[in-house]
Design an enzyme around this catalytic site. Sequence first.
Site, PDB file in Angstrom:
ATOM      1  N   GLY A 207     -16.750 -55.491 -38.748  1.00  0.00           N
ATOM      2  CA  GLY A 207     -15.825 -56.349 -38.008  1.00  0.00           C
ATOM      3  C   GLY A 207     -14.397 -56.103 -38.446  1.00  0.00           C
ATOM      4  O   GLY A 207     -14.093 -55.059 -39.034  1.00  0.00           O
ATOM      5  N   ASN A 208     -13.519 -57.033 -38.137  1.00  0.00           N
ATOM      6  CA  ASN A 208     -12.132 -56.925 -38.600  1.00  0.00           C
ATOM      7  C   ASN A 208     -11.573 -58.342 -38.769  1.00  0.00           C
ATOM      8  O   ASN A 208     -12.284 -59.320 -38.561  1.00  0.00           O
ATOM      9  CB  ASN A 208     -11.294 -56.076 -37.635  1.00  0.00           C
ATOM     10  CG  ASN A 208     -11.263 -56.690 -36.253  1.00  0.00           C
ATOM     11  OD1 ASN A 208     -10.715 -57.775 -36.063  1.00  0.00           O
ATOM     12  ND2 ASN A 208     -11.877 -56.020 -35.276  1.00  0.00           N
ATOM     13  N   HIS A 209     -10.304 -58.422 -39.166  1.00  0.00           N
ATOM     14  CA  HIS A 209      -9.745 -59.717 -39.575  1.00  0.00           C
ATOM     15  C   HIS A 209      -9.171 -60.555 -38.435  1.00  0.00           C
ATOM     16  O   HIS A 209      -8.515 -61.564 -38.681  1.00  0.00           O
ATOM     17  CB  HIS A 209      -8.641 -59.511 -40.622  1.00  0.00           C
ATOM     18  CG  HIS A 209      -9.139 -58.875 -41.879  1.00  0.00           C
ATOM     19  ND1 HIS A 209      -9.993 -59.516 -42.729  1.00  0.00           N
ATOM     20  CD2 HIS A 209      -8.914 -57.650 -42.410  1.00  0.00           C
ATOM     21  CE1 HIS A 209     -10.271 -58.721 -43.756  1.00  0.00           C
ATOM     22  NE2 HIS A 209      -9.636 -57.575 -43.577  1.00  0.00           N
ATOM     23  N   ALA A 274      -9.091 -57.375 -30.961  1.00  0.00           N
ATOM     24  CA  ALA A 274      -9.166 -56.236 -31.882  1.00  0.00           C
ATOM     25  C   ALA A 274     -10.595 -55.685 -31.750  1.00  0.00           C
ATOM     26  O   ALA A 274     -11.523 -56.155 -32.400  1.00  0.00           O
ATOM     27  CB  ALA A 274      -8.871 -56.683 -33.297  1.00  0.00           C
TER      28      ALA A 274
END
Length: 396
Positions: A207-209, A274
């Site tokens: 995943g990402n932030h 994102a």
Amino acid sequence: MHIVLGITGSIAAYKACELIRLFVKAGHEVQTVITPAGREFITPVTLSALTRKPVITEFFSSRDGSWHSHVDLGLWADAMVVAPATASTLAKMATGVADNMLLTTYLSMKAPVFVAPAMDLDMYAHPATQANLDTLRARGVTVVEPASGELASGLVGKGRMEEPQRIFETVCGAKYNKERARELAGRHVLITAGPTHERIDPVRFLGNHSSGKMGFALAAACARRGARVTLVAGPVGLPTPQGVERIDVVTAADMYDTVTTAFPTCDAAILCAAVADYTVAAPAAQKLKRTADDLTLTLLPTRDIAAAVGRMKREGQVLVGFALETDDGRESARAKLAKKNLDFIVLNTLADPGAGFGTDTNKVTLIANGGERALPLKPKAEVADDIIDELCARFV
Ligand code: PMT
């Protein structure tokens, strides 16, 4: 402008007088609504002398028993400002409690709402208060951040109500007022927000932030201007902004399918999510066991949603992308603008403090073929309004 000023039970209630004075001097009409606790701090007589209107404190007028209509106030107002806003009132606003006139007025409000928190610094820093503020921001409420001071721990924190002059400037400078509230009426805007999660096994993912805050602020801003909004959200814990239709997705492939299906009937799409650029080729059916050996995952590129939608775009549709870079990244953003057939791209870089993932602020540059506009660091709600201004300009 017609301004409903809500006053709650804080020592900063006296500053409401200065705020009223600023609004009245600038030619605005102010109707005060005060909570029972607020009356302990400031007298209705003072407020009505300043506004030249009776103060509303109860559902029924004590003079003649007539009913005060919070619905009428919601329609009359061009803006509602709660200053000072205590932790208790913010919590009630966030959860929809309606046990006084100020809260029922908030729930019926059709105009933009601003809150100026005022409380003890530790109370302001408490996760419960911050969660309530996040809920309100996600619904499109503008939070006028309090001023800084020293916490009991000795650290510096926020809590003291912002000065009336700054609250006044925020309300008067807001981009969305009643005249502009129908600017996107009849338009359907598709917005993506948040991260995607690519499954490794049943318990792990790539995943990402991304928190979803920027995309949700855009959805709230479009809804405030009268658009029909479809928000395609990756896995985030934010509440859905008022008046927004939300579709939750998990993976880049889910988001691709949802967005490409919805886009043909939309007037615009703003791709703020994102999205993972790679997904796991063969996610494990069972939890991967830890061993002493290295683990290699084969990753496959995901499909580029923006590029696909860029190819589908027809005359009159507007497509806006984002570029998240780790340095200035203008060249990279310009390359994405062309490759994905975007009308403009919003560049944010992690090198700028307060910009990008997770924060309540962002610092962006709007880049189009014709030129670019760098904006200062500001709350994501205001950045969203700047982006929507640019979008609206493309429709005329
Ligand atoms: O959610 P927050 O915590 O508020 O943070 C906001 C944000 C930093 C996520 C947001 O402001 C932002 O920059 N979003 C885009 C992040 C990103 O993935 O940028 P990118 O440069 O990798 O992608 C460029 C564009 O292509 C984006 O519009 C992206 O949505 C799109 N894309 C990317 C990959 C892919 N497979 N499909 C896409 O459509």
